[in-house]
Enzyme design. Structure first.
Site, PDB file in Angstrom:
ATOM      1  N   CYS A 179      29.773  38.818  37.060  1.00  9.55           N
ATOM      2  CA  CYS A 179      31.132  39.219  37.687  1.00  9.55           C
ATOM      3  C   CYS A 179      30.440  40.708  38.440  1.00  9.55           C
ATOM      4  O   CYS A 179      29.704  41.569  37.589  1.00  9.55           O
ATOM      5  CB  CYS A 179      31.909  39.929  36.555  1.00  9.55           C
ATOM      6  SG  CYS A 179      33.609  40.705  37.447  1.00  9.55           S
ATOM      7  N   GLY A 188      35.830  26.336  40.619  1.00  7.73           N
ATOM      8  CA  GLY A 188      36.815  27.449  40.480  1.00  7.73           C
ATOM      9  C   GLY A 188      37.904  27.241  41.254  1.00  7.73           C
ATOM     10  O   GLY A 188      39.016  26.957  40.717  1.00  7.73           O
ATOM     11  N   HIS A 199      25.999  30.515  39.560  1.00  6.10           N
ATOM     12  CA  HIS A 199      26.710  30.687  40.650  1.00  6.10           C
ATOM     13  C   HIS A 199      25.770  31.124  41.563  1.00  6.10           C
ATOM     14  O   HIS A 199      25.032  32.020  41.935  1.00  6.10           O
ATOM     15  CB  HIS A 199      27.670  32.081  40.652  1.00  6.10           C
ATOM     16  CG  HIS A 199      28.541  32.367  41.983  1.00  6.10           C
ATOM     17  ND1 HIS A 199      29.590  32.868  41.550  1.00  6.10           N
ATOM     18  CD2 HIS A 199      28.153  31.687  43.254  1.00  6.10           C
ATOM     19  CE1 HIS A 199      30.333  32.777  42.859  1.00  6.10           C
ATOM     20  NE2 HIS A 199      29.413  32.158  43.530  1.00  6.10           N
ATOM     21  N   PRO A 230      35.811  30.388  34.520  1.00  4.24           N
ATOM     22  CA  PRO A 230      36.567  31.557  34.159  1.00  4.24           C
ATOM     23  C   PRO A 230      37.064  32.390  35.358  1.00  4.24           C
ATOM     24  O   PRO A 230      36.315  32.720  36.062  1.00  4.24           O
ATOM     25  CB  PRO A 230      35.679  32.301  33.202  1.00  4.24           C
ATOM     26  CG  PRO A 230      34.343  31.811  33.801  1.00  4.24           C
ATOM     27  CD  PRO A 230      34.406  30.402  34.122  1.00  4.24           C
ATOM     28  N   MET A 231      38.347  32.691  35.442  1.00  2.00           N
ATOM     29  CA  MET A 231      38.627  33.332  36.642  1.00  2.00           C
ATOM     30  C   MET A 231      39.918  34.474  36.020  1.00  2.00           C
ATOM     31  O   MET A 231      40.756  33.985  35.626  1.00  2.00           O
ATOM     32  CB  MET A 231      39.330  32.286  37.781  1.00  2.00           C
ATOM     33  CG  MET A 231      38.680  31.470  38.245  1.00  2.00           C
ATOM     34  SD  MET A 231      38.964  30.288  39.443  1.00  2.00           S
ATOM     35  CE  MET A 231      39.530  29.184  38.197  1.00  2.00           C
TER      36      MET A 231
END
Length: 344
Positions: free
Chosen positions: A108, A242, A179, A25-26
């Site tokens: 995030c 990503g 991550h 998801p970006m």
């Protein structure tokens, strides 16, 4: 165009197989147009939405943020939030909209996300994340997953990550995307947080050894399918790619079905462009603008003859009033000409 009939309900096993290779998801990138393009390139990769905040759905009524094309499946909705009840309501809305998975963002690091007390700052409160997951699990029948960091700020990842996986796993999360970097909540921008903190892939591998019953994917700094396959060979369950999947999509997604799943043949970016015609024309007919789609297509021919002409033609012309698929065809002709000249 891909099949637009409503997809069959995917089982947890189906989604876990798809998660062998997923596209991260970006924000501002993996919107519905981007996901449609990526699906043309790979039938099997698991796609993720941009992060959608639970307050936007529940309090703001922004249900248009859940819009997606039937062809996108398997596709997961990523939510941001920290209120268990609100996240449960948002997850329910996502499941009703037809998503195959609900993912909670615990990674995030942006200031805007921190101010909402969600994202990477939640690494400091695994008990709250566990409550959020439990509430979401109780609200939906589809899988609830978590995307996290290895830690934040001065935390010792060797200590905090096992505790995090244990507590959140016990609350019902069976799949984590990790991550493999810390996030620094002060002093680094979101972009720097994707590049500056060192990667610790070995820690993620050790977590798989410690928590063999969890499905664990690694994310961060993965640039090609050879690297992705090496993580799968090392025992991880999945790999999330990503920026490489966005900026050089053909290098990742056009070959992934064959190399990662052993199924199908490689897709051709030029054919993918032609397959986008119907989708683009439908978007324009509905009042959309060409650049809203073609901005995601600029990297299709990265590293190949004609790539510069492709980017230039689309970048300069797609925002013009009345721009349509003829511009895309013109850009593709430039690529095909450059290809022919390269082999002549």
């Amino acid at each position: 165009m891909p099949d637009t009939t409503p997809p069959a309900i995917m089982t947890r096993g189906d989604i876990q197989r798809a998660a062998r290779l997923s596209v991260a998801p970006m924000m501002d990138w993996t919107d519905r147009h981007c996901r449609y393009l990526h699906r043309l390139m790979s039938k099997h990769a698991l796609l993720y939405t941009e992060m959608v905040t639970a307050p936007a759905l529940v309090r703001g009524g922004a249900l248009h943020l859940l819009d997606h094309h039937p062809a996108e499946h398997p596709v997961a909705l990523q939510l941001g939030g920290s209120d268990p009840e609100e996240l449960a309501q948002a997850a329910r809305l996502g499941a009703q909209a037809g998503y195959d998975e609900i993912n909670l963002n615990v990674g995030c690091p942006s200031d805007r996300v921190q101010s909402g007390t969600f994202g990477a700052v939640l690494m400091k409160n695994p008990a709250l994340v566990a409550d959020c997951v439990a509430a979401m699990r109780a609200a939906v029948d589809i899988e609830v997953t978590v995307k996290c960091r290895i830690g934040v700020d001065d935390q010792n990842p060797e200590d905090v990550l096992p505790e995090f996986l244990s507590r959140v796993g016990a609350a019902g999360c069976g799949r984590f995307i990790i991550h493999a970097r810390k996030a620094w909540l002060q002093g680094l921008s979101p972009k720097e947080n994707r590049e500056v903190p060192p990667l610790d892939y070995d820690l993620v591998l050790r977590m798989k050894g410690m928590f063999g019953g969890l499905h664990i994917s690694v994310n961060g700094g993965i640039t090609d399918l050879d690297q992705a396959q090496s993580f799968l060979d090392a025992g991880l369950d999945g790999v999330m790619v990503g920026r490489a999947a966005y900026h050089q999509p053909a290098d990742v997604l056009c070959q992934v079905d064959r190399l990662i799943w052993g199924q199908g043949t490689d897709s051709d970016p030029a054919q993918v462009v032609q397959q986008m015609r119907g989708y683009i024309e439908a978007h324009l007919d509905a009042g959309g603008r060409l650049h809203q789609i073609t901005r995601h297509m600029l990297g299709l021919f990265a590293g190949t003859p004609g790539a510069r002409q492709w980017r230039r033609i689309l970048s300069e012309g797609a925002s013009a009033q009345g721009a349509d698929f003829n511009l895309v065809s013109h850009a593709l002709d430039a690529v095909l000409t450059a290809r022919a000249q390269a082999v002549a």
